[in-house]
Structures are given as C-alpha cells and as structure tokens.
Design an enzyme around this catalytic site. Structure first.
Site, short mmCIF file in Angstrom:
data_model
loop_
_atom_site.label_atom_id
_atom_site.label_comp_id
_atom_site.label_asym_id
_atom_site.label_seq_id
_atom_site.Cartn_x
_atom_site.Cartn_y
_atom_site.Cartn_z
N ARG A 133 42.25 50.82 18.12
CA ARG A 133 42.40 49.90 16.97
C ARG A 133 43.38 48.78 17.28
NH1 ARG A 133 39.88 50.45 12.86
NH2 ARG A 133 38.69 52.30 12.37
N HIS A 146 36.27 52.57 28.02
CA HIS A 146 35.69 51.94 26.82
C HIS A 146 36.69 50.93 26.26
CE1 HIS A 146 33.69 51.36 23.03
NE2 HIS A 146 32.86 52.38 23.17
N TYR A 169 37.34 49.10 20.15
CA TYR A 169 36.17 48.65 19.38
C TYR A 169 36.52 47.57 18.37
CZ TYR A 169 37.72 52.77 16.72
OH TYR A 169 38.46 53.71 16.07
N GLU A 193 26.93 48.09 25.38
CA GLU A 193 26.47 49.29 24.68
C GLU A 193 25.37 48.91 23.69
OE1 GLU A 193 29.54 51.87 23.20
OE2 GLU A 193 28.11 53.09 22.07
N ASP A 240 23.41 54.48 23.79
CA ASP A 240 24.00 55.47 22.87
C ASP A 240 22.87 56.06 22.04
OD1 ASP A 240 25.17 56.53 20.40
OD2 ASP A 240 27.06 55.65 21.07
N HIS A 294 23.15 55.43 18.32
CA HIS A 294 22.95 54.02 17.98
C HIS A 294 21.48 53.60 18.09
CE1 HIS A 294 27.42 53.02 19.17
NE2 HIS A 294 27.33 53.92 18.22
N HIS A 318 25.58 57.54 26.09
CA HIS A 318 26.44 58.21 25.10
C HIS A 318 25.56 59.20 24.35
CE1 HIS A 318 29.63 54.76 24.83
NE2 HIS A 318 29.82 55.56 25.86
N ASP A 325 25.44 54.17 12.09
CA ASP A 325 26.41 54.51 13.14
C ASP A 325 27.43 55.55 12.67
OD1 ASP A 325 27.94 54.67 15.40
OD2 ASP A 325 28.61 52.58 15.38
N HIS A 371 28.28 59.29 13.88
CA HIS A 371 27.95 60.31 14.88
C HIS A 371 28.01 61.71 14.28
CE1 HIS A 371 29.40 57.49 18.37
NE2 HIS A 371 28.69 56.86 17.47
N GLU A 405 30.40 61.69 22.45
CA GLU A 405 31.34 61.04 21.52
C GLU A 405 31.13 61.63 20.14
OE1 GLU A 405 29.65 57.04 21.92
OE2 GLU A 405 31.50 56.45 22.92
ZN ZN Z 1 28.93 54.77 17.45
FE FE Z 2 28.84 55.02 21.87
FE FE Z 3 31.09 52.66 21.83
#
Ligand code: ZN
Ligand code: FE
Ligand code: FE
Length: 274
Positions: free
Chosen positions: A37, A67, A70, A142, A176, A179, A211, A224, A226, A256
């Site tokens: 973050r 990664h 985000y 991604e 992913d 996703h 992913h 989105d 998970h 993830e």
């Molecule tokens: Zn995600």
């Molecule tokens: Fe992902």
């Molecule tokens: Fe990601």
C-alpha cells in the site's frame, strides 16, 4: 512435477522467504517489492539477496515473482501518480538485478476515465522509459478482472501494450485464474479454450507465470475477490482441469488465496495431488 509456491511476506528478508518456501515443499514464491500500500522500500541488503540467489539455484527453484505494489498506476490521469509509478518500477527493477533471472509482475493500471486506448498508451510509455537492454528481469503484465476502469481485463489490451513496447523481449504475461474468470474467460470449465484464445491474441510464448486463485464470484463478475482453492466458483474440479493442462504444468504457479502459511502448504499439496 508442478512448480508451485505462494505469496510470502518479505518482512524477514530474502533468504528467509526461500527457507519458508522450502519448508512448504514449494519451488517458487512471490513477494511484494515494498509495502503493497505504501511507497517506502527498505534499504536493499545485498548479501541477503545474494544468499537467496544461491539458494534458488542450489535447490533448483523455478523463477520467483516480485510483485509491484498494487497502488501504483502508470496510466492514471494524474501526472504525479504516473511519475510515482515510473520511479517505483524503475527502482524495483534496479533492485531486482540482485536477484537476476526472475520476474517482476505488475497490474497494468486503471485509466481513471481517460479511456482504454489512452491507458494503454500511457502504460507502454512508462515501460519504454524504464526497460533497459541490460536488465536480467522479465516484466510481466498481469491479466486483470476488468473492474472499474482497469486496463488488462481483455487479452487484446495486453497485446496492444506489448505491441507498443520497444524492448518486447523483456516482457511477458502472468495469468491470474481468478482475474481471467472474473473478466469472462471460463478457465475452470475449459482451460484449453482460454489458453487457445490467449495464444491467438497474445501468443503462448509470452505466458511466464500463473496466479492460482479461486474466485468468490461467477464468470464475468469483474469483482476480483480471491477464494481458497476449491471454495469458490472455479472449484476443485476446475483446478483439476487447470493444473493438468500441459502448458500450465510447465509454469511457476503462485497461490494468492486468503491463507496463512499452513493453509498455503496444504493448498500446495492439494494442487500437486490433482
Ligand atoms: Zn486479484
Ligand atoms: Fe494475481
Ligand atoms: Fe496481482
């Protein structure tokens, strides 16, 4: 054998992640390059990075995935936000030279109302500004769920970004499963159909990592969220089909899912058993 691991916390350092992965019978893993973050990155511990690099080699790990945070957005309408993404990614790639031969995955971004085409152009602009012929890291776009103004929910959008990047051989894609399902590609029902479409639009040689996440929502939901493997809409049968696909079996698979380490270890064993 599947190459599989999970997302790990980098707070105890590089070598500690490698040892944690080994304790889970993993042969790859993923970590955030900095607070997901925030912006601040710890001072790089060169000897710790070198210790991990030799462990990865000695134990025969598949490439690991760094990664990007985000919160970065290289296609924001705000110039300062774009500049911040540029600086963060450039610094991350510089640091990753201490772990050569691995991947740097990022979310392409959200166009924040400028339209997908403008978003694609801005993402490619950032990549063209930071990629160098000397780098030893492959940068992965991604596949996204397509929520809000996200770019990268359609394979065509990723292809357009790749087409505009000059150092194209330094680029790949991370798929992913949550996703793509949320974006409308029914990978649980028919992974071969989705990978055939990926091949037609992007080219399978670009696919470098996966992913592995279940989704709390049905195909096309663009949410989105998970879920643990087998507890979402992709389901255990979906993952049986996915991990048995000959293309997927060759790639580093990263969990993830919403888990702590014991949950990840159990999912690694579960996916191997499929
Ligand atoms: Zn995600
Ligand atoms: Fe992902
Ligand atoms: Fe990601």
């Amino acid at each position: 054998m599947l190459h599989i691991g999970s997302h790990l916390s980098s707070s105890a350092g590089f070598l500690a992640m490698g040892e944690t992965a080994l304790s889970m019978a993993a042969d790859t893993f993923q970590f955030f390059t900095r607070n997901p973050r925030g912006s601040r990155a710890k001072e790089l511990d060169v000897s710790d990075a070198a210790a991990l690099a030799s462990l990865l080699q000695e134990k025969g790990f598949a490439p690991v995935v760094a990664h990007a945070p985000y919160t970065i957005n290289p296609c924001s309408k705000d110039a300062h936000t774009r500049e911040f993404a540029h600086m963060t990614m450039e610094d991350d790639l510089h640091r990753l030279e201490y772990l050569p031969g691995n991947y740097y995955n990022f979310h392409p971004g959200s166009h924040t109302g400028q339209g997908t085409e403008t978003g694609i152009a801005l993402i490619a602009e950032t990549l063209n500004a930071i990629l160098t012929p000397e780098q030893h890291t492959v940068v992965l776009l991604e596949t996204m769920a397509g929520k809000g103004t996200e770019v990268g929910g359609r394979f065509e959008e990723l292809r357009e970004i790749l087409d505009r990047v000059s150092l194209s051989d330094r680029m790949g894609v991370c798929l992913d499963t949550c996703h793509v399902s949320d974006a409308g590609y029914d990978i649980a029902a028919d992974p071969d159909k989705v990978l055939t479409e990926f091949d037609r639009v992007i080219g399978l040689s670009r696919l470098k990592a996966v992913h592995v996440n279940d989704s709390m929502n049905p195909v096309g939901a663009r949410k989105d969220r998970h879920a643990k493997i087998g507890e979402g809409h992709l389901g255990l049968e979906g993952f049986r089909r996915i991990v048995r696909h000959p293309v997927i079996r060759q790639l580093p698979l990263i969990l993830e899912t919403p888990n702590e380490l014991p949950g990840y270890a159990a999912e690694i064993a579960l996916l191997r058993s499929l």
